[in-house]
Design a protein around this motif. Structure first.
Motif, mmCIF file in Angstrom:
data_model
loop_
_atom_site.group_PDB
_atom_site.id
_atom_site.type_symbol
_atom_site.label_atom_id
_atom_site.label_comp_id
_atom_site.label_asym_id
_atom_site.label_seq_id
_atom_site.Cartn_x
_atom_site.Cartn_y
_atom_site.Cartn_z
ATOM 1 N N LEU A 177 39.059 50.154 49.114
ATOM 2 C CA LEU A 177 38.996 48.690 49.130
ATOM 3 C C LEU A 177 38.532 48.144 47.782
ATOM 4 O O LEU A 177 39.094 47.171 47.258
ATOM 5 C CB LEU A 177 38.020 48.218 50.221
ATOM 6 N N VAL A 178 37.499 48.769 47.233
ATOM 7 C CA VAL A 178 36.971 48.330 45.942
ATOM 8 C C VAL A 178 38.013 48.548 44.849
ATOM 9 O O VAL A 178 38.259 47.668 44.009
ATOM 10 C CB VAL A 178 35.663 49.084 45.605
ATOM 11 N N ALA A 179 38.649 49.710 44.864
ATOM 12 C CA ALA A 179 39.615 50.060 43.818
ATOM 13 C C ALA A 179 40.835 49.145 43.839
ATOM 14 O O ALA A 179 41.418 48.845 42.785
ATOM 15 C CB ALA A 179 40.041 51.511 43.959
ATOM 16 N N THR A 180 41.241 48.696 45.030
ATOM 17 C CA THR A 180 42.443 47.860 45.154
ATOM 18 C C THR A 180 42.127 46.369 45.160
ATOM 19 O O THR A 180 43.037 45.548 45.316
ATOM 20 C CB THR A 180 43.213 48.219 46.443
ATOM 21 N N GLY A 181 40.845 46.013 45.001
ATOM 22 C CA GLY A 181 40.471 44.603 44.960
ATOM 23 C C GLY A 181 40.659 43.875 46.276
ATOM 24 O O GLY A 181 40.923 42.667 46.287
ATOM 25 N N ARG A 182 40.519 44.584 47.400
ATOM 26 C CA ARG A 182 40.739 43.968 48.720
ATOM 27 C C ARG A 182 39.450 43.839 49.518
ATOM 28 O O ARG A 182 39.482 43.666 50.735
ATOM 29 C CB ARG A 182 41.755 44.804 49.504
ATOM 30 N N LEU A 183 38.310 43.895 48.834
ATOM 31 C CA LEU A 183 37.046 43.808 49.552
ATOM 32 C C LEU A 183 36.841 42.436 50.195
ATOM 33 O O LEU A 183 36.020 42.287 51.097
ATOM 34 C CB LEU A 183 35.882 44.128 48.598
ATOM 35 N N HIS A 184 37.605 41.425 49.720
ATOM 36 C CA HIS A 184 37.500 40.089 50.307
ATOM 37 C C HIS A 184 37.906 40.075 51.774
ATOM 38 O O HIS A 184 37.589 39.112 52.502
ATOM 39 C CB HIS A 184 38.380 39.102 49.526
ATOM 40 N N LEU A 185 38.616 41.103 52.223
ATOM 41 C CA LEU A 185 39.003 41.180 53.627
ATOM 42 C C LEU A 185 37.780 41.278 54.539
ATOM 43 O O LEU A 185 37.840 40.913 55.712
ATOM 44 C CB LEU A 185 39.922 42.381 53.869
ATOM 45 N N ASN A 222 31.969 39.345 56.056
ATOM 46 C CA ASN A 222 30.534 39.415 56.327
ATOM 47 C C ASN A 222 29.798 39.907 55.077
ATOM 48 O O ASN A 222 29.933 41.067 54.685
ATOM 49 C CB ASN A 222 30.280 40.353 57.517
ATOM 50 N N GLU A 223 29.030 39.017 54.464
ATOM 51 C CA GLU A 223 28.346 39.361 53.211
ATOM 52 C C GLU A 223 27.319 40.469 53.419
ATOM 53 O O GLU A 223 27.162 41.348 52.558
ATOM 54 C CB GLU A 223 27.667 38.118 52.632
ATOM 55 N N ASP A 224 26.631 40.446 54.558
ATOM 56 C CA ASP A 224 25.628 41.475 54.848
ATOM 57 C C ASP A 224 26.291 42.852 54.961
ATOM 58 O O ASP A 224 25.771 43.856 54.457
ATOM 59 C CB ASP A 224 24.903 41.135 56.155
ATOM 60 N N LEU A 225 27.463 42.889 55.581
ATOM 61 C CA LEU A 225 28.199 44.144 55.706
ATOM 62 C C LEU A 225 28.637 44.653 54.334
ATOM 63 O O LEU A 225 28.500 45.854 54.043
ATOM 64 C CB LEU A 225 29.412 43.952 56.621
ATOM 65 N N ARG A 226 29.143 43.758 53.496
ATOM 66 C CA ARG A 226 29.548 44.170 52.148
ATOM 67 C C ARG A 226 28.365 44.743 51.371
ATOM 68 O O ARG A 226 28.488 45.776 50.701
ATOM 69 C CB ARG A 226 30.154 42.993 51.374
ATOM 70 N N VAL A 279 41.652 47.788 58.130
ATOM 71 C CA VAL A 279 40.556 48.176 57.225
ATOM 72 C C VAL A 279 39.282 48.447 58.011
ATOM 73 O O VAL A 279 38.597 49.452 57.790
ATOM 74 C CB VAL A 279 40.329 47.066 56.173
ATOM 75 N N LEU A 280 38.953 47.561 58.935
ATOM 76 C CA LEU A 280 37.732 47.729 59.734
ATOM 77 C C LEU A 280 37.798 48.987 60.597
ATOM 78 O O LEU A 280 36.796 49.697 60.755
ATOM 79 C CB LEU A 280 37.499 46.492 60.602
ATOM 80 N N GLU A 281 38.978 49.270 61.145
ATOM 81 C CA GLU A 281 39.135 50.484 61.960
ATOM 82 C C GLU A 281 38.956 51.731 61.101
ATOM 83 O O GLU A 281 38.322 52.707 61.528
ATOM 84 C CB GLU A 281 40.510 50.487 62.624
ATOM 85 N N ARG A 282 39.521 51.726 59.891
ATOM 86 C CA ARG A 282 39.370 52.881 58.991
ATOM 87 C C ARG A 282 37.919 53.074 58.591
ATOM 88 O O ARG A 282 37.410 54.201 58.553
ATOM 89 C CB ARG A 282 40.228 52.696 57.745
#
Length: 243
Positions: free
Chosen positions: A120-128, A131-135, A51-54
Protein backbone atom coordinates in the motif's frame (compact mmCIF):
# COMPACT_ATOMS: atom_id res chain seq x y z
CA UNK A 1 -26.74 15.76 -34.22
CA UNK A 2 -27.30 18.07 -31.25
CA UNK A 3 -24.45 20.32 -32.42
CA UNK A 4 -26.03 20.63 -35.89
CA UNK A 5 -29.42 21.55 -34.42
CA UNK A 6 -27.78 24.05 -32.07
CA UNK A 7 -25.89 25.68 -35.00
CA UNK A 8 -29.10 25.90 -37.03
CA UNK A 9 -30.98 27.44 -34.10
CA UNK A 10 -28.24 30.04 -33.60
CA UNK A 11 -28.41 31.06 -37.28
CA UNK A 12 -32.18 31.42 -37.00
CA UNK A 13 -31.80 33.15 -33.62
CA UNK A 14 -34.21 30.57 -32.21
CA UNK A 15 -33.21 31.22 -28.61
CA UNK A 16 -35.71 28.84 -27.10
CA UNK A 17 -34.25 25.95 -29.07
CA UNK A 18 -30.71 27.12 -28.18
CA UNK A 19 -31.56 27.03 -24.47
CA UNK A 20 -33.21 23.61 -24.70
CA UNK A 21 -30.36 22.08 -26.71
CA UNK A 22 -27.78 23.62 -24.33
CA UNK A 23 -29.62 22.22 -21.32
CA UNK A 24 -29.69 18.79 -22.95
CA UNK A 25 -25.92 18.91 -23.49
CA UNK A 26 -25.24 20.14 -19.94
CA UNK A 27 -27.58 17.57 -18.44
CA UNK A 28 -25.97 14.80 -20.49
CA UNK A 29 -22.48 15.82 -19.36
CA UNK A 30 -23.70 16.01 -15.75
CA UNK A 31 -25.22 12.52 -15.91
CA UNK A 32 -22.05 11.12 -17.49
CA UNK A 33 -19.91 12.67 -14.74
CA UNK A 34 -22.22 11.31 -12.04
CA UNK A 35 -22.07 7.83 -13.55
CA UNK A 36 -18.28 8.02 -13.75
CA UNK A 37 -18.08 9.21 -10.14
CA UNK A 38 -20.40 6.43 -9.02
CA UNK A 39 -18.33 3.82 -10.85
CA UNK A 40 -15.09 5.23 -9.42
CA UNK A 41 -16.56 5.23 -5.92
CA UNK A 42 -17.81 1.65 -6.32
CA UNK A 43 -14.41 0.47 -7.56
CA UNK A 44 -12.66 2.26 -4.68
CA UNK A 45 -14.99 0.64 -2.14
CA UNK A 46 -14.26 -2.78 -3.63
CA UNK A 47 -10.52 -2.02 -3.61
CA UNK A 48 -10.73 -0.85 0.01
CA UNK A 49 -12.49 -4.05 1.09
CA UNK A 50 -9.85 -6.15 -0.69
CA UNK A 51 -7.05 -4.19 1.00
CA UNK A 52 -8.63 -4.55 4.44
CA UNK A 53 -9.16 -8.29 3.92
CA UNK A 54 -5.50 -8.74 2.88
CA UNK A 55 -4.30 -6.77 5.88
CA UNK A 56 -6.50 -8.82 8.17
CA UNK A 57 -5.14 -12.09 6.77
CA UNK A 58 -1.58 -10.79 7.14
CA UNK A 59 -2.04 -9.84 10.78
CA UNK A 60 -3.99 -12.95 11.71
CA UNK A 61 -1.01 -14.97 10.44
CA UNK A 62 1.44 -12.79 12.36
CA UNK A 63 -0.69 -13.15 15.51
CA UNK A 64 -0.57 -16.93 15.19
CA UNK A 65 3.22 -16.89 14.69
CA UNK A 66 3.70 -14.47 17.58
CA UNK A 67 1.62 -16.57 19.97
CA UNK A 68 3.69 -19.61 19.01
CA UNK A 69 6.93 -17.68 19.58
CA UNK A 70 5.70 -16.47 22.98
CA UNK A 71 4.94 -20.06 23.96
CA UNK A 72 8.42 -21.10 22.87
CA UNK A 73 10.02 -18.26 24.83
CA UNK A 74 8.23 -19.38 27.99
CA UNK A 75 9.66 -22.88 27.51
CA UNK A 76 13.13 -21.40 26.88
CA UNK A 77 12.98 -19.39 30.09
CA UNK A 78 11.91 -22.46 32.04
CA UNK A 79 14.71 -24.58 30.56
CA UNK A 80 17.38 -21.93 31.17
CA UNK A 81 16.13 -21.42 34.72
CA UNK A 82 16.32 -25.16 35.42
CA UNK A 83 19.94 -25.30 34.28
CA UNK A 84 20.90 -22.23 36.33
CA UNK A 85 19.23 -23.76 39.39
CA UNK A 86 21.00 -27.07 38.73
CA UNK A 87 24.40 -25.34 38.80
CA UNK A 88 23.56 -23.63 42.08
CA UNK A 89 22.24 -26.80 43.75
CA UNK A 90 24.47 -29.36 42.02
CA UNK A 91 21.40 -31.45 41.15
CA UNK A 92 19.97 -31.88 37.65
CA UNK A 93 16.43 -32.62 36.55
CA UNK A 94 17.29 -35.82 34.72
CA UNK A 95 13.90 -35.98 32.99
CA UNK A 96 14.47 -32.72 31.11
CA UNK A 97 18.28 -32.37 31.09
CA UNK A 98 18.98 -33.54 27.53
CA UNK A 99 16.13 -31.51 26.06
CA UNK A 100 17.10 -28.42 28.07
CA UNK A 101 20.73 -28.56 26.94
CA UNK A 102 19.66 -29.00 23.30
CA UNK A 103 17.06 -26.21 23.53
CA UNK A 104 18.40 -23.31 25.62
CA UNK A 105 20.79 -21.87 23.05
CA UNK A 106 17.98 -21.06 20.60
CA UNK A 107 15.63 -18.09 20.31
CA UNK A 108 12.12 -17.69 18.92
CA UNK A 109 11.20 -16.03 15.65
CA UNK A 110 10.14 -12.39 15.58
CA UNK A 111 6.92 -11.78 13.62
CA UNK A 112 7.33 -10.29 10.17
CA UNK A 113 6.10 -7.09 8.52
CA UNK A 114 2.81 -6.93 6.66
CA UNK A 115 3.39 -7.37 2.93
CA UNK A 116 -0.04 -5.86 2.24
CA UNK A 117 0.80 -2.69 4.20
CA UNK A 118 4.19 -2.29 2.54
CA UNK A 119 2.55 -2.70 -0.88
CA UNK A 120 0.00 0.00 0.00
CA UNK A 121 2.78 2.41 0.92
CA UNK A 122 4.83 1.55 -2.17
CA UNK A 123 1.88 2.06 -4.54
CA UNK A 124 0.64 5.26 -2.87
CA UNK A 125 -2.76 3.73 -1.99
CA UNK A 126 -2.65 4.20 1.77
CA UNK A 127 -5.46 6.77 1.41
CA UNK A 128 -7.82 3.80 1.05
CA UNK A 129 -7.49 3.40 4.84
CA UNK A 130 -9.43 6.38 6.16
CA UNK A 131 -8.99 5.60 9.86
CA UNK A 132 -6.06 7.75 10.97
CA UNK A 133 -5.52 5.72 14.15
CA UNK A 134 -5.28 2.53 12.09
CA UNK A 135 -2.77 4.11 9.71
CA UNK A 136 -0.64 5.27 12.65
CA UNK A 137 -0.67 1.83 14.24
CA UNK A 138 0.27 0.17 10.94
CA UNK A 139 3.23 2.54 10.55
CA UNK A 140 4.25 1.99 14.18
CA UNK A 141 4.12 -1.79 13.84
CA UNK A 142 6.09 -1.77 10.59
CA UNK A 143 8.80 0.48 12.05
CA UNK A 144 9.15 -1.54 15.27
CA UNK A 145 9.33 -4.86 13.39
CA UNK A 146 11.97 -3.60 10.97
CA UNK A 147 14.01 -2.20 13.87
CA UNK A 148 13.55 -5.41 15.86
CA UNK A 149 14.73 -7.54 12.96
CA UNK A 150 17.76 -5.32 12.54
CA UNK A 151 18.91 -5.73 16.14
CA UNK A 152 17.78 -9.37 16.16
CA UNK A 153 20.49 -10.14 13.61
CA UNK A 154 23.16 -8.22 15.53
CA UNK A 155 24.31 -7.75 19.11
CA UNK A 156 20.91 -8.59 20.61
CA UNK A 157 21.39 -12.32 20.04
CA UNK A 158 25.12 -12.36 20.89
CA UNK A 159 24.57 -13.78 24.43
CA UNK A 160 22.56 -16.66 22.98
CA UNK A 161 25.33 -17.35 20.47
CA UNK A 162 27.87 -17.29 23.32
CA UNK A 163 25.75 -19.78 25.30
CA UNK A 164 25.71 -22.09 22.28
CA UNK A 165 29.51 -21.88 22.10
CA UNK A 166 30.26 -22.66 25.76
CA UNK A 167 27.48 -25.21 26.21
CA UNK A 168 28.66 -27.18 23.19
CA UNK A 169 31.52 -28.49 25.34
CA UNK A 170 29.04 -30.38 27.48
CA UNK A 171 27.04 -31.88 24.63
CA UNK A 172 27.44 -35.11 22.76
CA UNK A 173 25.12 -34.83 19.79
CA UNK A 174 23.26 -37.65 18.12
CA UNK A 175 25.26 -38.39 14.96
CA UNK A 176 23.61 -41.46 13.49
CA UNK A 177 24.52 -40.64 9.90
CA UNK A 178 20.82 -40.72 9.00
CA UNK A 179 19.40 -37.36 7.85
CA UNK A 180 16.88 -35.82 10.24
CA UNK A 181 13.25 -36.04 9.22
CA UNK A 182 12.06 -33.20 11.47
CA UNK A 183 13.63 -29.99 12.78
CA UNK A 184 13.26 -31.26 16.34
CA UNK A 185 15.77 -34.02 15.54
CA UNK A 186 18.45 -31.55 14.44
CA UNK A 187 20.94 -31.01 17.29
CA UNK A 188 19.45 -33.75 19.45
CA UNK A 189 21.64 -34.53 22.48
CA UNK A 190 22.81 -38.10 23.12
CA UNK A 191 24.60 -37.41 26.41
CA UNK A 192 25.62 -34.50 28.66
CA UNK A 193 28.88 -33.99 30.54
CA UNK A 194 27.46 -32.75 33.82
CA UNK A 195 30.89 -31.85 35.20
CA UNK A 196 31.41 -29.28 32.44
CA UNK A 197 28.12 -27.58 33.28
CA UNK A 198 28.84 -27.57 37.01
CA UNK A 199 32.51 -26.63 36.97
CA UNK A 200 33.01 -24.32 33.99
CA UNK A 201 32.22 -20.75 35.22
CA UNK A 202 31.64 -19.61 31.63
CA UNK A 203 28.57 -21.85 31.43
CA UNK A 204 26.79 -20.18 34.35
CA UNK A 205 27.66 -16.69 33.08
CA UNK A 206 26.44 -17.56 29.58
CA UNK A 207 23.21 -19.07 30.93
CA UNK A 208 22.44 -15.99 33.02
CA UNK A 209 23.17 -13.59 30.14
CA UNK A 210 21.02 -15.68 27.81
CA UNK A 211 18.21 -15.70 30.37
CA UNK A 212 18.20 -11.89 30.43
CA UNK A 213 17.99 -11.76 26.64
CA UNK A 214 15.25 -14.40 26.52
CA UNK A 215 13.24 -12.53 29.15
CA UNK A 216 13.59 -9.23 27.27
CA UNK A 217 12.71 -10.95 24.02
CA UNK A 218 9.59 -12.38 25.62
CA UNK A 219 8.49 -8.83 26.50
CA UNK A 220 9.17 -7.70 22.92
CA UNK A 221 6.99 -10.51 21.60
CA UNK A 222 4.18 -9.64 24.02
CA UNK A 223 4.37 -6.02 22.85
CA UNK A 224 4.16 -7.20 19.23
CA UNK A 225 1.11 -9.30 20.08
CA UNK A 226 -0.59 -6.30 21.69
CA UNK A 227 0.14 -4.20 18.59
CA UNK A 228 -1.23 -6.89 16.28
CA UNK A 229 -4.39 -7.40 18.32
CA UNK A 230 -5.05 -3.63 18.33
CA UNK A 231 -4.56 -3.49 14.55
CA UNK A 232 -6.89 -6.44 13.97
CA UNK A 233 -9.63 -4.83 16.05
CA UNK A 234 -9.34 -1.57 14.09
CA UNK A 235 -9.32 -3.50 10.80
CA UNK A 236 -12.59 -5.24 11.73
CA UNK A 237 -14.18 -1.92 12.62
CA UNK A 238 -12.96 -0.37 9.37
CA UNK A 239 -14.31 -3.27 7.30
CA UNK A 240 -17.73 -2.82 8.90
CA UNK A 241 -17.73 0.90 8.07
CA UNK A 242 -16.48 0.32 4.51
CA UNK A 243 -19.08 -2.38 3.70
Amino acid sequence: MILRRLTTALRKQDWFTVVIETLIVVFGVFIALQVNNWNAGRLERVDTQNVLERLERDFELQLSLTNRSIGQQVLLLEATSRLITSIHTGEFDEQTLFEDVAFVDTISTLPGPSAAFQELVATGRLHLIRNEDLRDKLYEYDSSIMFGREIFGGSFTAPVDELARVLFRAKKLVASGIPSETFSQVGAVESVDRAVILEDPEVLAALQNAYLIQDNYHLILVRCRNQIEAILELLRQERERAS
